[in-house]
Design an enzyme around this catalytic site. Structure first.
Site, PDB file in Angstrom:
ATOM      1  N   PRO A  26     129.616  18.312 -33.281  1.00 52.42           N
ATOM      2  CA  PRO A  26     129.171  19.075 -34.449  1.00 52.42           C
ATOM      3  C   PRO A  26     130.074  20.281 -34.654  1.00 52.42           C
ATOM      4  CG  PRO A  26     127.696  19.434 -32.577  1.00 52.42           C
ATOM      5  CD  PRO A  26     128.663  18.379 -32.162  1.00 52.42           C
ATOM      6  N   GLN A  78     121.966  18.315 -35.012  1.00 53.77           N
ATOM      7  CA  GLN A  78     122.032  19.409 -34.049  1.00 53.77           C
ATOM      8  C   GLN A  78     121.285  20.618 -34.605  1.00 53.77           C
ATOM      9  OE1 GLN A  78     125.397  22.112 -32.915  1.00 53.77           O
ATOM     10  NE2 GLN A  78     125.205  21.057 -30.946  1.00 53.77           N
ATOM     11  N   CYS A 108     127.028  27.286 -28.431  1.00 53.02           N
ATOM     12  CA  CYS A 108     127.769  28.137 -29.354  1.00 53.02           C
ATOM     13  C   CYS A 108     127.734  29.596 -28.909  1.00 53.02           C
ATOM     14  CB  CYS A 108     127.202  28.013 -30.766  1.00 53.02           C
ATOM     15  SG  CYS A 108     128.104  28.994 -31.993  1.00 53.02           S
ATOM     16  N   HIS A 179     130.256  20.847 -22.590  1.00 49.36           N
ATOM     17  CA  HIS A 179     131.580  21.391 -22.905  1.00 49.36           C
ATOM     18  C   HIS A 179     132.136  21.961 -21.607  1.00 49.36           C
ATOM     19  CE1 HIS A 179     134.216  23.767 -25.949  1.00 49.36           C
ATOM     20  NE2 HIS A 179     134.853  23.598 -24.812  1.00 49.36           N
ATOM     21  N   ASN A 219     132.905  17.118 -23.169  1.00 49.37           N
ATOM     22  CA  ASN A 219     133.469  17.654 -24.402  1.00 49.37           C
ATOM     23  C   ASN A 219     134.451  18.770 -24.043  1.00 49.37           C
ATOM     24  OD1 ASN A 219     132.373  20.049 -26.780  1.00 49.37           O
ATOM     25  ND2 ASN A 219     133.701  18.340 -27.289  1.00 49.37           N
ATOM     26  N   GLY A 220     135.480  18.906 -24.883  1.00 52.80           N
ATOM     27  CA  GLY A 220     136.411  20.013 -24.687  1.00 52.80           C
ATOM     28  C   GLY A 220     137.836  19.568 -24.436  1.00 52.80           C
ATOM     29  N   GLY A 221     138.718  19.818 -25.408  1.00 55.15           N
ATOM     30  CA  GLY A 221     140.144  19.607 -25.204  1.00 55.15           C
ATOM     31  C   GLY A 221     140.626  18.173 -25.223  1.00 55.15           C
ATOM     32  N   GLY A 241     136.121  16.757 -30.666  1.00 55.59           N
ATOM     33  CA  GLY A 241     135.891  17.670 -31.773  1.00 55.59           C
ATOM     34  C   GLY A 241     137.070  17.797 -32.709  1.00 55.59           C
ATOM     35  N   ARG A 242     137.862  18.826 -32.512  1.00 52.26           N
ATOM     36  CA  ARG A 242     138.887  19.188 -33.480  1.00 52.26           C
ATOM     37  C   ARG A 242     139.906  18.076 -33.738  1.00 52.26           C
ATOM     38  NH1 ARG A 242     138.296  24.593 -34.223  1.00 52.26           N
ATOM     39  NH2 ARG A 242     140.380  24.966 -35.051  1.00 52.26           N
TER      40      ARG A 242
END
Length: 336
Positions: A26, A78, A108, A179, A219-221, A241-242
């Site tokens: 999200p 979410q 967050c 994350h 999650n993450g990177g 994500g990104r």
């Protein structure tokens, strides 16, 4: 660690039946319903998440914050909040609208989120998180999950993380998206919190080893599907994500590379062709072209002419009356 089933996808470790092998994180202002529709064209297996929606927006806002396209399912909502009753109210509304999962944001780190006493700061109050999960589980039959960090500020020991997981899993939460960075609640912006705290994938792997009955996604990177495959040797699912937003075409091979699908991979042009009717419907309803094309600028990343594609869309999609011809011309510019 779970093992792949005959289709190639891992069976979930929890009692729910959603395929969590690959999901899209999200992301506020990014993973809206237009982007999610585009993502679903490329993959039927991935799990989609909405942007974080606060309980206050749903309960008191004037807009319909639960609107989505039915084609997006399976889709998780979410939620951002810390009042158990408000979260239960929103969870029930979401389940009635056909969402497949409710996910509580405990990750967050923004100041605005902290001021509302939700997001990553909730890691410091696992009992409250447990109360929130309990309240939601009492009113819905769909999964209630938690997305969190590995720690916050100086509370970043493995013991701190496991105490949080113990408390929340004890009330029936069997799915955690972690994350693999801690969050600094003071001194770093949300952007910096996605980049500066070091990634610690091994800690998430260890969490899965110590809690084999829980479904753990990482999650993450993560930037490539090959990286996803490496993570899936240790945990149950990967959330991207990104990279999934800025280079969306990586989603076109998720079903084949991660879920064992035998269907053919859609070309970029085939994806656009399938997306055009949706865009036309949006325009007929009075929507602006750039509301959708902003999610498409990375579709040809790494391809010859991709810069011309991005430039033409950026310069023309926002104009009054802009229509499908902008996309068609942008594609032609790539061949010049």
């Amino acid at each position: 660690m779970t093992t792949p089933n005959k289709s190639g996808c891992k069976p979930v470790a929890s009692t729910n039946t959603l395929n969590r092998t690959f999901s899209i994180a999200p992301m506020l202002d990014w993973t809206d319903r237009h982007y999610r529709y585009l993502a679903r064209i490329m993959s039927t297996e991935l799990l989609l998440y909405t942007e974080m929606v606060t309980t206050g927006a749903i309960i008191h806002g004037k807009g319909d914050y639960l609107a989505y396209n039915s084609e997006e399912n399976p889709l998780a909502l979410q939620l951002g909040g810390s009042n158990p009753q408000d979260l239960a109210t929103c969870a029930k509304l979401a389940a009635e609208r056909g969402y497949d999962e409710i996910n509580l944001n405990v990750g967050c780190p923004s100041d605005r989120v902290q001021s509302g006493r939700f997001g990553a700061c909730l890691m410091a109050d696992p009992k409250l998180v447990a109360e929130c999960v309990t309240a939601m589980k009492q009113v819905v039959d769909i999964p209630v999950t938690v997305k969190t960090r590995i720690g916050i500020d100086d509370q970043d020991s493995y013991e701190f993380l496991t105490e949080f997981v113990d408390t929340v899993s004890d009330v029936g939460c069997d799915t955690f998206i972690v994350h693999a960075r801690k969050a600094w609640l003071q001194g770093l912006s949300p952007k910096q919190n996605r980049e500066i705290p070091p990634l610690d994938y091994q800690r998430v792997y260890r969490l899965k080893q110590d809690y084999p009955k829980l479904h753990i996604s990482i999650n993450g990177g993560v930037k490539t599907l090959d990286e996803c495959r490496q993570h899936l040797l240790h945990i149950d699912g990967v959330m991207v994500g990104r990279e999934a937003y800025q280079n969306p075409y990586i989603l076109a091979e998720v079903d084949q590379l991660l879920c064992g699908s035998n269907k053919s991979v859609l070309s970029r042009d085939a994806v656009l062709e399938k997306f055009i009717p949706y865009i036309e419907k949006h325009l007929v309803a009075g929507g602006r072209l750039n509301h959708i094309t902003r999610h498409m600028t990375g579709m040809f990343q790494g391809e010859p002419g991709s810069r011309a594609w991005r430039r033409y869309i950026s310069e023309n999609a926002h104009k009054q009356g802009a229509g499908i011809e902008v996309i068609e011309q942008a594609r032609k510019k790539m061949d010049c």
